[in-house]
Write a protein that holds these residues in place. Structure first.
Motif, PDB file in Angstrom:
ATOM      1  N   THR A   1       0.829  -1.208   0.000  1.00  0.00           N
ATOM      2  CA  THR A   1       0.000   0.000   0.000  1.00  0.00           C
ATOM      3  C   THR A   1       0.861   1.255   0.000  1.00  0.00           C
ATOM      4  OG1 THR A   1      -1.760  -1.185   1.191  1.00  0.00           O
ATOM      5  CG2 THR A   1      -1.838   1.221   1.215  1.00  0.00           C
ATOM      6  N   SER A   2       1.967   1.233   0.751  1.00  0.00           N
ATOM      7  CA  SER A   2       2.836   2.406   0.833  1.00  0.00           C
ATOM      8  C   SER A   2       3.578   2.677  -0.467  1.00  0.00           C
ATOM      9  CB  SER A   2       3.844   2.233   1.969  1.00  0.00           C
ATOM     10  OG  SER A   2       4.692   1.114   1.729  1.00  0.00           O
ATOM     11  N   GLU A   3       3.622   1.696  -1.351  1.00  0.00           N
ATOM     12  CA  GLU A   3       4.313   1.868  -2.634  1.00  0.00           C
ATOM     13  C   GLU A   3       3.371   2.330  -3.748  1.00  0.00           C
ATOM     14  OE1 GLU A   3       7.881  -1.391  -2.590  1.00  0.00           O
ATOM     15  OE2 GLU A   3       5.840  -2.188  -2.613  1.00  0.00           O
ATOM     16  N   LEU A   4       2.103   2.545  -3.396  1.00  0.00           N
ATOM     17  CA  LEU A   4       1.106   2.955  -4.373  1.00  0.00           C
ATOM     18  C   LEU A   4       0.597   4.363  -4.080  1.00  0.00           C
ATOM     19  CD1 LEU A   4      -1.146  -0.230  -4.728  1.00  0.00           C
ATOM     20  CD2 LEU A   4       0.437   0.672  -6.446  1.00  0.00           C
TER      21      LEU A   4
ATOM     22  N   ASP B   1     -11.414 -10.540 -11.937  1.00  0.00           N
ATOM     23  CA  ASP B   1     -11.190 -11.978 -12.018  1.00  0.00           C
ATOM     24  C   ASP B   1     -11.736 -12.735 -10.817  1.00  0.00           C
ATOM     25  OD1 ASP B   1      -9.948 -11.912 -14.494  1.00  0.00           O
ATOM     26  OD2 ASP B   1      -7.967 -11.555 -13.630  1.00  0.00           O
ATOM     27  N   THR B   2     -11.878 -12.023  -9.696  1.00  0.00           N
ATOM     28  CA  THR B   2     -12.305 -12.694  -8.472  1.00  0.00           C
ATOM     29  C   THR B   2     -12.886 -11.664  -7.516  1.00  0.00           C
ATOM     30  OG1 THR B   2     -11.555 -14.148  -6.666  1.00  0.00           O
ATOM     31  CG2 THR B   2     -10.036 -12.431  -7.390  1.00  0.00           C
ATOM     32  N   PRO B   3     -13.774 -12.043  -6.601  1.00  0.00           N
ATOM     33  CA  PRO B   3     -14.240 -11.094  -5.593  1.00  0.00           C
ATOM     34  C   PRO B   3     -13.091 -10.613  -4.704  1.00  0.00           C
ATOM     35  CG  PRO B   3     -15.693 -12.996  -5.728  1.00  0.00           C
ATOM     36  CD  PRO B   3     -14.478 -13.330  -6.540  1.00  0.00           C
ATOM     37  N   GLY B   4     -13.302  -9.461  -4.067  1.00  0.00           N
ATOM     38  CA  GLY B   4     -12.276  -8.910  -3.191  1.00  0.00           C
ATOM     39  C   GLY B   4     -12.213  -7.401  -3.311  1.00  0.00           C
ATOM     40  N   ASN B   5     -11.085  -6.821  -2.891  1.00  0.00           N
ATOM     41  CA  ASN B   5     -10.892  -5.374  -2.885  1.00  0.00           C
ATOM     42  C   ASN B   5     -10.094  -4.922  -4.106  1.00  0.00           C
ATOM     43  OD1 ASN B   5     -12.180  -5.098  -0.349  1.00  0.00           O
ATOM     44  ND2 ASN B   5     -10.270  -5.548   0.725  1.00  0.00           N
TER      45      ASN B   5
ATOM     46  N   PRO C   1      -3.626  -8.843   2.790  1.00  0.00           N
ATOM     47  CA  PRO C   1      -3.802  -7.534   3.427  1.00  0.00           C
ATOM     48  C   PRO C   1      -2.587  -6.619   3.223  1.00  0.00           C
ATOM     49  CG  PRO C   1      -4.622  -9.252   4.862  1.00  0.00           C
ATOM     50  CD  PRO C   1      -3.965  -9.946   3.718  1.00  0.00           C
ATOM     51  N   GLY C   2      -2.841  -5.464   2.590  1.00  0.00           N
ATOM     52  CA  GLY C   2      -1.777  -4.496   2.372  1.00  0.00           C
ATOM     53  C   GLY C   2      -0.862  -4.795   1.207  1.00  0.00           C
TER      54      GLY C   2
END
Length: 220
Positions: free
Chosen positions: A54-57, A209-213, A187-188
């Motif tokens: 996350t910190s790299e985005l 392609d799949t459920p999720g975040n 996560p993350g």
């Protein structure tokens, strides 16, 4: 045949053998070089294999004054196209996301096959304060050749100032053009979604392609 002619013949024969030996050596060397190159290419990251924390985005946030977007639950009927839109609660009903589920997109639910005539209740939740969504239920699997797709529109409420001061993007437009859909694999930890990317209309399009975040982001 005279001695001189025999010597010439032997010389030509020896020369041909020598040339063939050189050709074989060159062919083997070229094959080894090609194999080495292919092996090296196999170590390269493909777009769909890129993972970042996350910190790299730089995840695209909504402007603070952006009107809310509500969750939506609906049935996806496997025998026909299902299209649903989530919109901001403003005077223009500004588009936030559009999801498209083609016919035969549903493969299984909780490891039980979904037939052509079945339907499944799907829920889409916007991620608070940023462009992204959570797709559920988790046990749902899609057919790889008929995966659903999403269009996320940031034309009105995207806060591109998140890239201000970035050493990677000199202008907000460069950042906007670099946006892709990213999926949270753990996560993350996020993975770039294959074949996703920005469009000229300030939106990002990609498969689910799949459920999720999922979030809209670009490498920091």
């Amino acid at each position: 045949m005279g001695g001189r002619e025999q010597q010439n013949c032997y010389a030509e024969t020896a020369g041909n053998k020598h040339q063939r030996a050189i050709s074989r050596a060159l062919t083997l060397a070229a094959s080894a070089l090609l194999a080495s190159f292919i092996g090296a290419c196999g170590d390269l990251d493909l777009v769909g294999d890129v993972t970042l924390s996350t910190s790299e985005l730089l995840i695209l946030p909504l402007q603070p004054a952006a009107p809310a977007v509500s969750d939506q639950s609906f049935y996806v009927v496997n025998s026909r196209l299902t299209v649903r839109q989530l919109r901001h609660s403003d005077a223009f009903n500004t588009l936030y996301v559009e999801l498209r589920f083609p016919p035969q997109t549903l493969a299984s639910l909780n490891q039980q096959p979904v037939s052509a005539q079945d339907s499944v209740l799907v829920t889409v939740q916007p991620l608070p304060g940023r462009y992204g969504l959570t797709l559920s239920p988790q046990g749902l699997e899609f057919n790889s050749d008929a995966a659903p797709s999403v269009t996320v529109s940031f034309a009105r409420y995207g806060d591109l100032s998140v890239a201000d001061g970035s050493a990677t993007y000199e202008t907000p437009l460069q950042y906007a053009n670099a946006l892709e859909l990213w999926f949270e694999i753990t996560p993350g930890r996020w993975q770039a979604v294959r074949a996703s990317g920005a469009t000229p209309s300030d939106a990002v399009v990609g498969p689910l392609d799949t459920p999720g975040n999922y979030v809209l982001a670009a490498p920091r």
